[in-house]
Design a protein around this motif. Sequence first.
Motif, PDB file in Angstrom:
ATOM      1  N   THR A   1     -13.837   7.097  -3.368  1.00 46.49           N
ATOM      2  CA  THR A   1     -13.426   6.068  -3.543  1.00 46.49           C
ATOM      3  C   THR A   1     -14.291   5.182  -4.382  1.00 46.49           C
ATOM      4  OG1 THR A   1     -12.195   5.708  -1.426  1.00 46.49           O
ATOM      5  CG2 THR A   1     -12.583   3.782  -2.243  1.00 46.49           C
TER       6      THR A   1
ATOM      7  N   VAL B   1      -5.767   9.419   0.018  1.00 42.71           N
ATOM      8  CA  VAL B   1      -5.911   8.290   0.371  1.00 42.71           C
ATOM      9  C   VAL B   1      -7.539   7.209  -0.253  1.00 42.71           C
ATOM     10  CG1 VAL B   1      -6.844   6.858   2.633  1.00 42.71           C
ATOM     11  CG2 VAL B   1      -5.009   8.240   2.892  1.00 42.71           C
ATOM     12  N   ALA B   2      -8.402   8.199  -0.419  1.00 46.11           N
ATOM     13  CA  ALA B   2      -9.575   7.779  -1.181  1.00 46.11           C
ATOM     14  C   ALA B   2      -9.233   7.309  -2.562  1.00 46.11           C
ATOM     15  CB  ALA B   2     -10.597   9.030  -1.122  1.00 46.11           C
TER      16      ALA B   2
ATOM     17  N   HIS C   1       0.875  -1.116   0.020  1.00 42.56           N
ATOM     18  CA  HIS C   1       0.064  -0.054  -0.092  1.00 42.56           C
ATOM     19  C   HIS C   1       0.985   1.306  -0.024  1.00 42.56           C
ATOM     20  CE1 HIS C   1      -4.208  -1.237   0.285  1.00 42.56           C
ATOM     21  NE2 HIS C   1      -3.741  -2.359   1.087  1.00 42.56           N
TER      22      HIS C   1
ATOM     23  N   SER D   1      -8.940   4.139   7.012  1.00 39.45           N
ATOM     24  CA  SER D   1      -7.521   4.703   6.787  1.00 39.45           C
ATOM     25  C   SER D   1      -7.341   6.139   6.839  1.00 39.45           C
ATOM     26  CB  SER D   1      -6.806   4.112   5.355  1.00 39.45           C
ATOM     27  OG  SER D   1      -6.944   2.710   5.374  1.00 39.45           O
ATOM     28  N   ALA D   2      -8.260   6.817   6.229  1.00 38.08           N
ATOM     29  CA  ALA D   2      -8.254   8.366   6.152  1.00 38.08           C
ATOM     30  C   ALA D   2      -8.388   8.965   7.589  1.00 38.08           C
ATOM     31  CB  ALA D   2      -9.483   8.558   5.184  1.00 38.08           C
TER      32      ALA D   2
ATOM     33  N   SER E   1     -10.895   2.711   2.925  1.00 41.54           N
ATOM     34  CA  SER E   1     -10.579   3.940   2.845  1.00 41.54           C
ATOM     35  C   SER E   1     -10.885   4.754   3.794  1.00 41.54           C
ATOM     36  CB  SER E   1     -11.363   4.686   1.327  1.00 41.54           C
ATOM     37  OG  SER E   1     -11.153   6.017   1.177  1.00 41.54           O
TER      38      SER E   1
ATOM     39  N   ASN F   1     -12.772  -1.824  -0.237  1.00 40.44           N
ATOM     40  CA  ASN F   1     -11.799  -0.720  -0.367  1.00 40.44           C
ATOM     41  C   ASN F   1     -12.570   0.433   0.246  1.00 40.44           C
ATOM     42  OD1 ASN F   1      -9.048  -1.266  -1.763  1.00 40.44           O
ATOM     43  ND2 ASN F   1     -10.704  -2.908  -2.740  1.00 40.44           N
ATOM     44  N   THR F   2     -13.864   0.725  -0.054  1.00 37.68           N
ATOM     45  CA  THR F   2     -14.483   1.741   0.412  1.00 37.68           C
ATOM     46  C   THR F   2     -14.376   1.842   1.972  1.00 37.68           C
ATOM     47  OG1 THR F   2     -15.932   1.709  -1.496  1.00 37.68           O
ATOM     48  CG2 THR F   2     -16.638   2.886   0.404  1.00 37.68           C
TER      49      THR F   2
ATOM     50  N   SER G   1     -15.329   8.587   0.962  1.00 33.63           N
ATOM     51  CA  SER G   1     -16.046   7.390   0.726  1.00 33.63           C
ATOM     52  C   SER G   1     -16.594   7.550  -0.597  1.00 33.63           C
ATOM     53  CB  SER G   1     -17.032   6.957   1.841  1.00 33.63           C
ATOM     54  OG  SER G   1     -17.872   7.842   1.745  1.00 33.63           O
TER      55      SER G   1
ATOM     56  N   HIS H   1      -6.299   6.519  -3.641  1.00 36.92           N
ATOM     57  CA  HIS H   1      -5.480   5.330  -3.646  1.00 36.92           C
ATOM     58  C   HIS H   1      -6.453   3.920  -3.653  1.00 36.92           C
ATOM     59  CE1 HIS H   1      -2.423   2.475  -2.418  1.00 36.92           C
ATOM     60  NE2 HIS H   1      -3.281   2.273  -1.060  1.00 36.92           N
ATOM     61  N   PHE H   2      -7.282   3.920  -2.688  1.00 36.57           N
ATOM     62  CA  PHE H   2      -8.122   2.794  -2.573  1.00 36.57           C
ATOM     63  C   PHE H   2      -9.011   2.696  -3.758  1.00 36.57           C
ATOM     64  CE2 PHE H   2      -6.628   3.153   1.979  1.00 36.57           C
ATOM     65  CZ  PHE H   2      -6.272   1.686   2.150  1.00 36.57           C
TER      66      PHE H   2
END
Length: 374
Positions: free
Chosen positions: A228, A326-327, A125, A351-352, A348, A344-345, A225, A329-330
Amino acid sequence: MRAPTASCGSSAGSGARPECRLEGDWTLRALAPRADEFRRLLARAGPAASWKLDGVTRLDSFGATLLWHAWREQWPQDLSADDELRAVIGRIEATAAEPLPEARAFTLTDAIVVLGAGLLGFANHLAAFVQLAGQLCLDIAYLLRHPRDWPLREISANLYKVGARATPVAALVGFLIGVVLSYLSALQLQAFGADIYIVNILGLGIVRELGPVLVSVLVAGRSGSAMTAQLGVMRVTDELDALSAMGISRTVRLVLPKVVALTVAMPLLVLWTSAVALFGGMVSAWVQLDLGFGFFLDTLPRVVPVANLYIGLAKGAVFGLSIALVACHFGLRVRPNTESLSANTTASVVSAITVVILIDAVFAIATRSIGVPG
């Protein structure tokens, strides 16, 4: 669809074995309304009966499992069925014959494997995130040399979605947080006769810390979100591949507008939310402590240095940049299936928020001696 029927009884003649005759569709859809009734009827007959399945028109795995359990997991000695029905029941027999995997204790080797897999996943990642950030830097350098290629419409559209449309919910949450923080602080300050210090608490707490972090959590859950999910749906529908086939840079047209828009919008949202939260605190202080609005507005600039406002706005810009990266990226890591999109949502948003808290801790350490009254 033919309704399933089963008739089990004794055959003609003395000492003859019972006979079970099945007809109709023996499928989950057909058997579901009377599954318990058929299960009891077939279990009474057992594998010793004579089974006639010539009238069965359809048989799925549910019906075959029902028969296999009624036969006590063995083939009856007298069975009349065509090869297709026998093949379906045979698959159930093969599945039932497979032994269950033996449970084993969690060992140190397993712990090392899990830890190593997690570290490798994090490194993967991190490498993809750095690659995305580097590509954005290259795109910005290209756009600075070719100003006519800037995606201004995309930036404007994203700025409206992540900025203007987020102001109502940000104002509502900010006002309520200001009221709650002022109410709880007033309860403690009244006990020590330090009512006027509520201005210090609300000013420093909201402008410097609570405002930027609160807005970042809201934006990560709302706009992050959505970013993503948008990129993920474009991956599922092959729109990203179509852009690549047409020679259009997806980072310039999709990622860069989101990053620029959220970086610009976040300081404005922080300023807006902090102002509304302070207003909510003023209302609560007026009701609880009888502190007038004029006293609050006159005291606030003296007890909260303007450097705190600059720190809050800087946090907003950095938080917005981080959330957008980050959004995206995922979103770009979504594989073309719905399970990957939902996973992944979720990752995201989590992680954010985690990145925002880590960056806020770094800001707190780096600016510990700035903007704090002596």
